[in-house]
Design an enzyme around this catalytic site. Structure first.
Site, PDB file in Angstrom:
ATOM      1  CB  ALA A   1      -0.893   0.199   1.419  1.00 31.69           C
TER       2      ALA A   1
ATOM      3  N   GLY B   1       5.696   4.276  -3.822  1.00 37.29           N
ATOM      4  CA  GLY B   1       5.837   2.709  -4.841  1.00 37.29           C
ATOM      5  C   GLY B   1       4.813   2.666  -6.416  1.00 37.29           C
ATOM      6  CD  GLU B   2       0.537   0.109  -3.638  1.00 33.12           C
ATOM      7  OE1 GLU B   2      -1.088  -0.706  -4.147  1.00 33.12           O
ATOM      8  OE2 GLU B   2      -0.283   0.635  -2.766  1.00 33.12           O
TER       9      GLU B   2
END
Lengths: 470, 289, 332, 163
Positions: free
Chosen positions: C86, C288-289
């Site tokens: 996440a 990150g995502e």
């Protein structure tokens, strides 16, 4: 092992080495002198300026694991070996949906080199999952997709374990599988997990009054967008080693990306206290969400308990595809109300998530997907409805973005459709509606540190967006 | 992988003897880029690998007064590095270059690619348009046949039990013949061909097409020589209409399949476009030479 | 014919779990030579988490990144952490290590205050020293102070802390609430070429400008963005798990599951906006995502710009684009 | 069967079943775990090693085929004086993230630069197409190889360096 070489006149061992392009060997005698592994590592260690500055934040500091990666010194799970370690393999279902009538592992157990087998019935709590515990560690009554494991073997080598799998006899009673998400969402579809519906998660977001503003706005746009199943493809396949010691404590080395929750899950499936488990994460060879839940760790732990030996299992690339989780496909219906000047006033969204056979991280995916689905725009009227349904396909779970890439594909494609219709530049319509500090999100959250317009402007400038316009 | 035995004979005769002696339980190992993968998935009844990759008779590239002999165990990288191919058969290099990636080309051999005999073999079309033949060897000695006759069906060649592919022969008349190779895959690197194709032709002083050759891969059960298209093109002047009609003919000669990579319909479109493009490219080369 | 097109897409993305508590805990130990050891339960999955956490601790203690060693991912030795998921590590675990470092630093301040003759709130940790605010010449080495705290006072400089992003439950009927504490934003723009006879799409160039708050390590953020785009390119154009009628996967291998190779990647130009989130460690959020989120939309918008077809089903394979072009021809 | 070969400049021998791949031989018989198993069928390149100056997927090559030959693995690149310019460039630019593709990627880069240290960007991409990476988008890897190429083609770099 030379006996396994077929003898051939003239062609003895030298035949093996015969290769026209080979370099002649003049070091033949030296092999009698035992040498260490042919590895040399530098005795000078890195001194990178970027790591030496006492103002640390903002530095392009090199990674402490960077040199080890380059030297091949980083130890991933498959690089770890313990004395007397044996190897496990898992047999996968032959059907997408079937009752398991019986599993006979006796022929596999009788094979030389096989130490133990394991079926779902031997797992103390045979279920797991981050939101709903609806997934068996090894299926024992029903298989719900082709990637379900049904039995495991621990043997002296992977080769023997693989061979032993082919000796396990599983009797199935095939059931009618469901592969289509829309069909599975329908009222009269068979129930993959029982109950009265295949819907196992839903989300509603409601802000303002969409229907009223659709009636009042200048244009309404309606489109359906769909996305596909995607695999994470970490270059390192899932791998774990479990070693159960004489005190009843088990140590597990795993490629898992979340060890705290992983230990909880393992303790639950094994029905032992968390303090009896040591879970160690090494450097993970790529995760992207796919290594965020336990897979074979409980199986290896139990095989280790049965055999008294450390047990390792590394997924094949095929296992990685069929039995680890993948990205949820979305079916997304977007209806957007816009004024002539490009102001977005209403957005109604309906999303179906293909959940595959088990829940996994669907709870998070449906949540993030729904909240993000209207896009980063000031839209006063929003209605989002999302449903996740079971199908007899590969389990969908966490993958980089939890539903965001799917909804972004929809909302950003539609932004261009709207811009074109209204004769606006794609940059202009985005800037007009974009969030800024203090904007209210679809869940009416006041947003801080919003840098959307800055990113639009900077990206456009770097790209030469205005200049390249036809 | 399941257990098997391994032998690396040093001559063709030994290889043939082993093959005859062991029948279907023996398989020939060339580069191994296909065979080793097969064995990992399903060894079947294979219990002996006969490694022929180092047999001198199967190796090397030689130019003689009659043409070029290309040993079947020549790797794609060796073909690409050959100045003879670079100068006189550059389309073969282009074909070889699209086989897998560097590592595959260093290991994989042209003979292995031919014997595996998949419809999409990238090495086949550019060799076929050079009127090449293959030489096979067995207990009864050697025999020679056109490359197109060697490919019988998917994973099925004209090799009889106990026979080996010894070499490929490219006649002198084809050396330096203007030719081109094109490939359409699902991505740029390491792609399997949806369609690949090669064309070779001469232009006479009036600009008419002479001795046209067109070969297409992944469009039929085996790599295909589009002989009707070739016959149509022979003696024609180059016009857009001629090229378009040739492309339609090539489509009609093909038998593309529907599979998960592409539909037959789409493949027909690619065959048409690629035939046009590969012909135009070979004509361009012919005009420049 | 090759047709050129360009397309943009922007996005927003939250940091951390949705509503659900997702704490991280951490321990920071200042050694008597002024270096530090960090204990964290998160896992290094390639993103450079441990480097970033080390930089945050170094900054808090006024020492260098290289002075900090980060121990991670062993349930026997490291504190709880909800893990590398996440896009939460820099923000949530980062806030935890920062608090832990501040606690350890407080012990150093309490040891140094009497030695320097000033109240604790007039000290700062900088350049491997504990220094009196406004009087850089009045300082003690952090090693000296750490040794003093441990060996003279008997209070070693160790701090433990945890962090959980504050959220507000979403109303079950309306979804209204505060599911996340912060979000990041980004824009990506694609330059493509579409072959209108084959439907083949080549992404030539992508410009990506992301917000991650303060980039703790810009090099690692760039790496995240570049990698995210490659995943986005695959999602947009190539990748799809296919099923046979019996539910078996048709392409469960890297031969037939088509992901981008080096030859399939466009040239990338990556930038970061200047931003600071007061709730993040030194203003940082995460990276990150979100890097993989807008890529497919930008590419599909560029395809539309090039050839006038709106791809509504991913992936936009050559066959699908060509099919859409045929439909367009029929319609006009 | 007994397989004898040179690995990273040293003569080695080990007994293994004939079906042993070079990758398995290196990892399990010689304990050289630098080369990785990513797909086991030659698609991903994590097992790339250099044999007699050419790069191969060691998962597709039988150990028997490497007998008598000269194998270089990632473990043979550095020496006690320091790391190879490619390793150095990868480290400085943060070219590897999870690192699993790294050893194979670096061996492919070495195979290229040993032959062509001034390789163009396109030549570099072409040389890496057999090495999949999921973390980096290849960008910083390509930049590092360009940088290493500049070092290896400079006058100062020892041309006789074979390892």
């Amino acid at each position: 092992m030379n006996t396994r070489m077929k003898n051939l006149n003239k062609a003895d061992k030298t035949a093996i080495t015969a290769k026209e392009t080979s370099t002649p060997i003049d070091k033949k005698d030296s092999h009698k002198v035992p040498t260490d592994n042919p590895v040399t590592y530098p005795r000078e260690f890195p001194q990178h300026e970027s790591r030496m500055n006492t103002q640390a934040v903002g530095q392009r500091a090199t990674r402490p694991d960077g040199r080890l990666h380059g030297l091949g010194q980083t130890q991933y799970i498959d690089d770890i070996k313990f004395p007397h370690m044996i190897h496990a393999k898992i047999l996968r279902s032959e059907y997408a949906y079937a009752k398991i009538i019986s599993i006979d592992t006796s022929a596999a157990e009788a094979m030389p080199g096989v130490f133990a087998t394991l079926t779902g019935k031997e797992i103390p709590t045979n279920s797991f999952g981050p939101t709903l515990q609806d997934q068996p560690v090894l299926a024992d009554t029903i298989v719900r997709h082709r990637g379900d494991g049904v039995a495991a073997v621990a043997a002296v080598s992977e080769q023997v374990a693989e061979e032993a799998l082919s000796k396990i006899k599983v009797k199935y009673e095939p059931l009618e599988p469901l592969f289509d998400v829309v069909e599975s969402f329908g009222d009269d579809s068979p129930r993959i997990h029982g109950g009265d519906t295949n819907v196992y998660a839903s989300k509603v977001i409601k802000k303002g009054d969409v229907e009223k503003s659709f009636a009042e706005c200048d244009h309404v746009f309606e489109e359906r967008f769909t996305t596909q199943m995607v695999e994470h493809v970490p270059l390192e396949p899932h791998a774990s080693i479990a070693s159960w010691d004489g005190n009843g404590r088990v140590s597990i080395w795993s490629s898992l990306g979340r060890i705290t929750l992983g230990r909880q899950d393992i303790a639950r499936t094994l029905d032992i206290p968390q303090s009896k488990i040591r879970l160690v994460g090494t450097i993970v060879g790529g995760n992207f969400g796919g290594k965020n839940e336990i897979t074979n760790e409980p199986i290896l732990a139990l095989l280790s308990r049965k055999t008294g030996r450390p047990v390792k299992a590394v997924y094949t690339r095929g296992d990685e595809f069929v039995s680890s989780t993948i990205r949820h496909p979305f079916v997304m219906d977007y209806k957007t109300g816009v004024m002539n000047d490009g102001t977005l006033v209403a957005r109604k969204i309906h999303i179906l998530l293909d959940g595959g056979a088990y829940c996994s991280w669907t709870g998070t995916t449906i949540g993030k997907g729904s909240i993000l689905s209207p896009g980063p725009y000031n839209i006063p009227n929003i209605y989002v409805e999302a449903y996740a349904v079971y199908t007899n396909k590969t389990v969908t779970g966490a993958m980089r973005g939890f539903g965001a890439p799917q909804v972004c594909f929809a909302y950003e494609s539609q932004m261009d459709t709207i811009a074109e219709k209204l004769g606006m530049n794609p940059l202009e319509i985005r800037l007009k509606n974009a969030f800024s500090d203090g904007s209210s999100s679809p869940t009416s959250q006041r947003l801080q540190s919003v840098a959307l317009k800055e990113s639009l402007n900077q990206a456009s400038e770097r790209f030469g967006w205005q200049e390249s316009e036809a | 992988m399941r257990p098997f035995e391994y032998i690396a004979p040093s001559s063709a005769e030994e290889a043939v003897a082993l093959l005859v002696e062991n029948g279907e339980t023996a398989r020939l190992l060339a580069g191994g880029t296909d065979l080793v993968v097969d064995l990992k998935h399903n060894a079947g009844n294979t219990n002996l690998l006969i490694d022929v990759s180092g047999i001198p008779q199967f190796r090397g590239i030689e130019e003689t007064s009659k043409g070029v002999r290309l040993g079947s165990m020549t790797t794609f990288s060796e073909i690409m590095a050959s100045s003879l191919f670079q100068e006189k058969m550059p389309a073969v290099i282009d074909g070889a270059h699209t086989v897998g990636a560097v590592q595959t080309r260093n290991l994989g051999t042209i003979g292995g690619n031919f014997v595996t005999c998949v419809p999409s073999a990238d090495s086949a079309p550019s060799i076929m348009v050079l009127d090449a033949t293959v030489i096979v060897t067995g207990l009864a000695g050697s025999r020679e046949m056109p490359v197109a006759d060697f490919f019988v069906g998917p994973r099925k060649t004209a090799l009889k039990p106990g026979e080996l592919l010894e070499s490929i022969f490219i006649p002198k008349a084809s050396l330096g013949k203007p030719s081109a190779f094109l490939k359409h895959g699902l991505r740029k690197g390491q792609a399997l061909a949806l369609v690949n194709g090669a064309a070779a032709l001469w232009l006479d002083k009036d600009g008419k097409i002479l001795e046209p050759r067109l070969a297409l891969g992944a469009v039929a059960p085996v790599p295909l020589r589009a002989v009707k298209t070739e016959a149509f093109l022979a003696g024609k002047s180059v016009t857009d209409d001629v090229i378009n009609e040739a492309a339609e003919l090539a489509v009609s000669e093909s038998r593309p399949i529907d599979d998960f990579r592409a539909s037959a319909n789409y493949r027909r479109q690619i065959i048409k476009v690629f035939t046009q493009r590969v012909l135009k490219e070979s004509i361009r080369i012919a005009r420049e030479s | 014919m090759i047709k050129k097109g360009r397309g943009m897409a922007c996005m927003w993305y939250p940091i951390g779990f949705t509503v659900m508590a997702n704490p991280s805990a951490a321990t920071v130990k200042v050694n008597t030579d002024g270096t530090a050891t960090v204990l964290t339960g998160t896992v290094e999955t390639g993103q450079g988490a441990l480097t970033v956490l080390g930089q945050i601790v170094a900054e808090a203690l006024g020492i260098a990144t290289d002075d900090v060693h980060v121990v991670s991912a062993d349930t026997d030795t490291t504190p709880m952490d909800y893990g590398a998921i996440a896009s939460r590590t820099t923000y949530v675990t980062g806030n935890a290590v920062l608090s832990a470092a501040e606690k350890a630093r407080q012990i150093l301040f309490e040891g140094a205050g009497p030695l320097l003759g000033v109240p604790v709130d007039q000290l700062k940790a900088v350049d491997r020293k504990i220094e009196v605010l406004g009087f850089p010449s009045k300082s003690l080495g952090i090693d000296e102070v750490s040794q003093h705290c441990e060996a003279v006072i008997g209070t070693p400089s160790i701090g433990s802390a945890s962090y959980n992003p504050p959220t507000v439950e979403m109303d079950p009927e309306t979804g209204q609430g505060k599911p996340f504490n912060t979000y990041v934003y980004a824009t990506q723009i694609a330059d493509v070429e579409v072959d209108d006879e084959t439907g083949e799409v080549e992404v030539k160039r992508m410009v990506a400008v992301h917000d991650c708050g303060t980039p703790i390590n810009p090099m690692l953020v760039e790496g995240q963005i570049e990698g995210g785009i490659s995943m986005g390119v695959g999602f947009a154009l190539q990748e799809e798990i296919l099923f046979a009628d019996d539910g078996r996967q048709i392409n469960p291998n890297l031969t037939n599951y088509i992901m981008p190779t080096s030859l399939d990647m466009p040239e990338l130009e990556v930038g970061l906006v200047d931003n600071y989130d007061p709730t993040g460690p030194f203003g940082a959020k995460g990276a990150g995502e979100p890097t993989a989120v807008p890529t497919a939309a930008a590419i599909c918008n560029a395809i539309y710009d090039a050839v006038g077809v709106r791809i509504t089903t991913l992936p936009a394979t050559a066959e699908r684009v060509f099919g859409a072009l045929q439909e367009l021809k029929k319609a006009s | 069967m007994l397989v004898e070969l040179t690995v990273n400049g040293e003569w080695k021998s080990a007994d293994c079943p004939p079906e042993t791949t070079l990758l398995k031989f290196l990892r399990e018989h010689l304990m050289l775990t630098g080369a990785k198993l990513g797909c086991d069928v030659g698609d991903c390149g994590t097992c790339t090693v250099i044999v007699d100056g050419e790069s191969y997927n060691s998962c597709l090559m039988l150990a028997a085929r490497a007998a008598g030959r000269d194998v270089t693995t990632i473990e043979g690149l550095a020496d006690s004086q320091g790391v190879h310019p490619i390793q150095e460039a990868f480290e400085e630019l943060g070219s590897l993230q999870c690192g699993f593709c790294g050893p194979g990627m670096i061996m492919s880069a070495k195979n290229l630069l040993d032959k062509n240290p001034t390789a163009s960007r396109h030549e570099i991409k072409d040389a890496l197409s057999g090495n999949l990476c999921r973390c980096t988008g290849y960008t910083k890897i390509i930049e590092a190889i360009e940088g290493a190429g500049r070092v290896m083609s400079s006058d100062k770099y020892p041309q006789s360096n074979t390892f």
